[in-house]
Design an enzyme around this catalytic site. Structure first.
Site, PDB file in Angstrom:
ATOM      1  CB  SER A 282     -21.139 -51.697  38.186  1.00 47.67           C
ATOM      2  OG  SER A 282     -19.881 -51.181  37.987  1.00 47.67           O
TER       3      SER A 282
ATOM      4  CD  GLU B  37     -22.467 -47.324  45.439  1.00 47.87           C
ATOM      5  OE1 GLU B  37     -23.409 -46.545  45.351  1.00 47.87           O
ATOM      6  OE2 GLU B  37     -22.329 -48.310  44.677  1.00 47.87           O
TER       7      GLU B  37
ATOM      8  CG  ASN C  26     -24.766 -47.565  38.737  1.00 54.01           C
ATOM      9  OD1 ASN C  26     -24.727 -46.490  38.136  1.00 54.01           O
ATOM     10  ND2 ASN C  26     -23.724 -48.369  38.810  1.00 54.01           N
TER      11      ASN C  26
HETATM   12  P1  NAI Z   1     -11.628 -53.397  31.629  1.00 54.82           P
HETATM   13  O1  NAI Z   1     -12.190 -54.162  30.515  1.00 54.82           O
HETATM   14  O2  NAI Z   1     -10.973 -52.088  31.391  1.00 54.82           O
HETATM   15  O3  NAI Z   1     -10.535 -54.308  32.396  1.00 54.82           O
HETATM   16  C1  NAI Z   1     -10.753 -55.644  32.755  1.00 54.82           C
HETATM   17  C2  NAI Z   1      -9.395 -56.336  32.828  1.00 54.82           C
HETATM   18  O4  NAI Z   1      -9.592 -57.626  33.423  1.00 54.82           O
HETATM   19  C3  NAI Z   1      -8.725 -56.566  31.491  1.00 54.82           C
HETATM   20  O5  NAI Z   1      -7.413 -56.048  31.525  1.00 54.82           O
HETATM   21  C4  NAI Z   1      -8.702 -58.100  31.316  1.00 54.82           C
HETATM   22  O6  NAI Z   1      -7.556 -58.547  30.664  1.00 54.82           O
HETATM   23  C5  NAI Z   1      -8.750 -58.552  32.755  1.00 54.82           C
HETATM   24  N1  NAI Z   1      -9.342 -59.889  32.939  1.00 54.82           N
HETATM   25  C6  NAI Z   1     -10.443 -60.401  32.354  1.00 54.82           C
HETATM   26  N2  NAI Z   1     -10.653 -61.651  32.804  1.00 54.82           N
HETATM   27  C7  NAI Z   1      -9.664 -61.941  33.686  1.00 54.82           C
HETATM   28  C8  NAI Z   1      -9.348 -63.068  34.494  1.00 54.82           C
HETATM   29  N3  NAI Z   1     -10.111 -64.155  34.480  1.00 54.82           N
HETATM   30  N4  NAI Z   1      -8.279 -62.992  35.292  1.00 54.82           N
HETATM   31  C9  NAI Z   1      -7.509 -61.885  35.334  1.00 54.82           C
HETATM   32  N5  NAI Z   1      -7.740 -60.797  34.573  1.00 54.82           N
HETATM   33  C10 NAI Z   1      -8.819 -60.818  33.766  1.00 54.82           C
HETATM   34  O7  NAI Z   1     -12.833 -53.265  32.708  1.00 54.82           O
HETATM   35  P2  NAI Z   1     -13.068 -52.125  33.795  1.00 54.82           P
HETATM   36  O8  NAI Z   1     -13.823 -51.005  33.194  1.00 54.82           O
HETATM   37  O9  NAI Z   1     -11.792 -51.851  34.484  1.00 54.82           O
HETATM   38  O10 NAI Z   1     -14.106 -52.868  34.786  1.00 54.82           O
HETATM   39  C11 NAI Z   1     -13.715 -53.908  35.621  1.00 54.82           C
HETATM   40  C12 NAI Z   1     -14.768 -54.181  36.681  1.00 54.82           C
HETATM   41  O11 NAI Z   1     -15.051 -52.980  37.398  1.00 54.82           O
HETATM   42  C13 NAI Z   1     -16.124 -54.664  36.162  1.00 54.82           C
HETATM   43  O12 NAI Z   1     -16.646 -55.581  37.096  1.00 54.82           O
HETATM   44  C14 NAI Z   1     -16.958 -53.409  36.148  1.00 54.82           C
HETATM   45  O13 NAI Z   1     -18.337 -53.667  36.286  1.00 54.82           O
HETATM   46  C15 NAI Z   1     -16.435 -52.688  37.381  1.00 54.82           C
HETATM   47  N6  NAI Z   1     -16.605 -51.241  37.354  1.00 54.82           N
HETATM   48  C16 NAI Z   1     -16.382 -50.514  36.215  1.00 54.82           C
HETATM   49  C17 NAI Z   1     -16.545 -49.147  36.196  1.00 54.82           C
HETATM   50  C18 NAI Z   1     -16.303 -48.349  34.945  1.00 54.82           C
HETATM   51  O14 NAI Z   1     -16.800 -47.212  34.872  1.00 54.82           O
HETATM   52  N7  NAI Z   1     -15.565 -48.855  33.987  1.00 54.82           N
HETATM   53  C19 NAI Z   1     -16.948 -48.420  37.408  1.00 54.82           C
HETATM   54  C20 NAI Z   1     -17.066 -49.249  38.582  1.00 54.82           C
HETATM   55  C21 NAI Z   1     -16.924 -50.612  38.529  1.00 54.82           C
END
Ligand code: NAI
Length: 385
Positions: free
Chosen positions: A117, A150, A188
């Protein structure tokens, strides 16, 4: 059908896996945490139970979609994928090391995408030996429900890749927009004044949160007022995005965060999820009634609206995205009732200029500077559409 590899089985990765599986793509979902994979699988099963109960899918089809997702705790499963989408923790160094690692496992033709993001796609791509195949594909939360995606080509991305990804994203039933690799991409960036100008109005004591929320929902037609929305998103998330956009814009005062929100963040008053934010969510606490003074409500609504329009207009001025994509992004990514450029035409370009010039003349602050595109349009008697 292209085989999709997703890294990170959290909220976003799981949602993106569902989107591609529903569209008939085989998917491999990889996470370093086995619990995350188990949770992801269980949540998807619950989702499909509901969809079958609502007769959106037959039980057989629902099973087929779930079977299309392979849950992997070993990256070797990525050897045969065509597109990787990374959705792990928002940390540049970790993302870079993942891109480098995956780049060595997948085939040469495999496209590598990030769902980040806030980080620059160029910085992530710089970790790969062949960065021309790296691109941003930014979904919105919850991915299965939000139509907007996007697409962000980096300075290294090969010519034509954005269009290929656009076609793929359309084929899975989503609405893609193409944007430059600049902070906040479209949504954003353009949405910032909805929060910042509302907080500014609150800080000046012009009105309370209830009244500002009421002005934006009743006159603006927004589904949620800015304070309700910030409390809903969480100040941990919303404050961090604001701060990161501000820093990434080389501290342009237009994007300056507020002390009000920083203090809520520091206090752990994250909003709904912690029981307190701008509002108090404890049981028995009732919201105050908004001030119903029409002149006051109009003043608030117009001030926030022209700030939003100015941001969208400036993004057009700087070629961040085209007119249609800018409007689609705000209606489909954050459910605005209208695209801001269309709204500008309705409001009157000259009125936008006059309102902003009045704010600037009053405050003499850079945050109220009018985008040159608006001034030129007024001179030439032009509209956006
Ligand atoms: P989250 O914290 O729910 O999930 C992240 C997952 O990645 C976890 O299950 C973790 O175990 C795993 N992980 C961490 N390091 C890892 C690695 N080195 N290798 C493999 N798996 C790994 O996070 P979320 O909310 O799903 O966000 C993920 C990405 O998406 C971020 O970059 C965030 O900025 C982006 N994003 C998030 C939004 C939101 O509203 N939550 C919206 C749009 C984008």
């Amino acid at each position: 059908m292209k085989k999709i590899g997703i890294i990170g089985g959290g909220a976003m990765g799981s949602g993106i896996a569902q989107v591609f599986a529903q569209a008939g793509h085989p998917v491999v979902l990889y996470d370093t945490n086995q619990d995350a994979l188990d949770r992801s699988k269980q949540n998807l099963a619950k989702t499909f139970e509901k969809l079958v109960a609502k007769e959106k899918y037959t039980a057989e089809k629902a099973q087929e979609i779930q079977d299309a997702i392979e849950y992997a705790s070993n990256l070797e499963a990525f050897a045969s994928i065509d597109l990787m989408i990374e959705a792990i923790i928002e940390n540049l160094d970790i993302k870079k090391s993942v891109f480098k690692q995956v780049g060595e496992i997948v085939s040469e033709n495999c496209i590598l995408a990030s769902n980040t993001s806030s980080l620059s796609i160029a910085s992530i791509a710089s970790a790969c030996t062949n960065p021309e195949r790296v691109i941003g594909i930014h979904f919105f939360n919850p991915a299965p429900l939000m139509a907007l995606v996007e697409i962000i080509p980096a300075v290294q991305t090969r010519e034509g890749l954005a269009e290929e990804i656009k076609a793929l994203i359309q084929s899975v039933g989503k609405l893609p927009v193409i944007t430059k690799d600049t902070p906040g991409f479209i949504v954003n960036r353009v949405a910032r004044p909805f929060y910042s100008e509302s907080i500014r109005i609150l800080e000046e004591g012009v009105a309370d949160a209830e009244t500002i929320d009421f002005a934006m929902t009743s006159l603006g037609g927004f589904r949620m007022g800015p304070f309700e929305l910030m409390d809903f998103i969480g100040h941990d998330v919303n404050y961090r995005v604001t701060e990161s956009v501000f820093e990434s814009f080389f501290y342009d005062p237009r994007f300056k965060p507020s002390f009000s929100q920083k203090r809520l963040f520091e206090a752990g008053y994250y909003g709904r999820k912690s029981g307190r934010g701008f509002y108090n969510y404890a049981e028995g606490v009732e919201k105050k009634a908004p001030n119903q003074d029409q002149a006051l409500l109009e003043k608030i609504y117009k001030r926030v609206l022209v700030m939003l329009i100015n941001e969208a207009a400036d993004a057009l001025f700087l070629n961040i995205a085209n007119r249609e994509d800018l409007d689609t992004a705000m209606t489909k990514g954050v459910n605005y009732p209208k695209g801001l450029l269309k709204w500008a035409d309705e409001y009157g370009i000259e009125n936008v200029q006059n309102d902003l010039d009045e704010l600037y003349n009053h405050y003499h602050e850079d945050r109220y500077r009018l985008s040159p595109i608006i001034r030129n349009m007024v001179k030439e008697n032009k509209t956006f559409y």
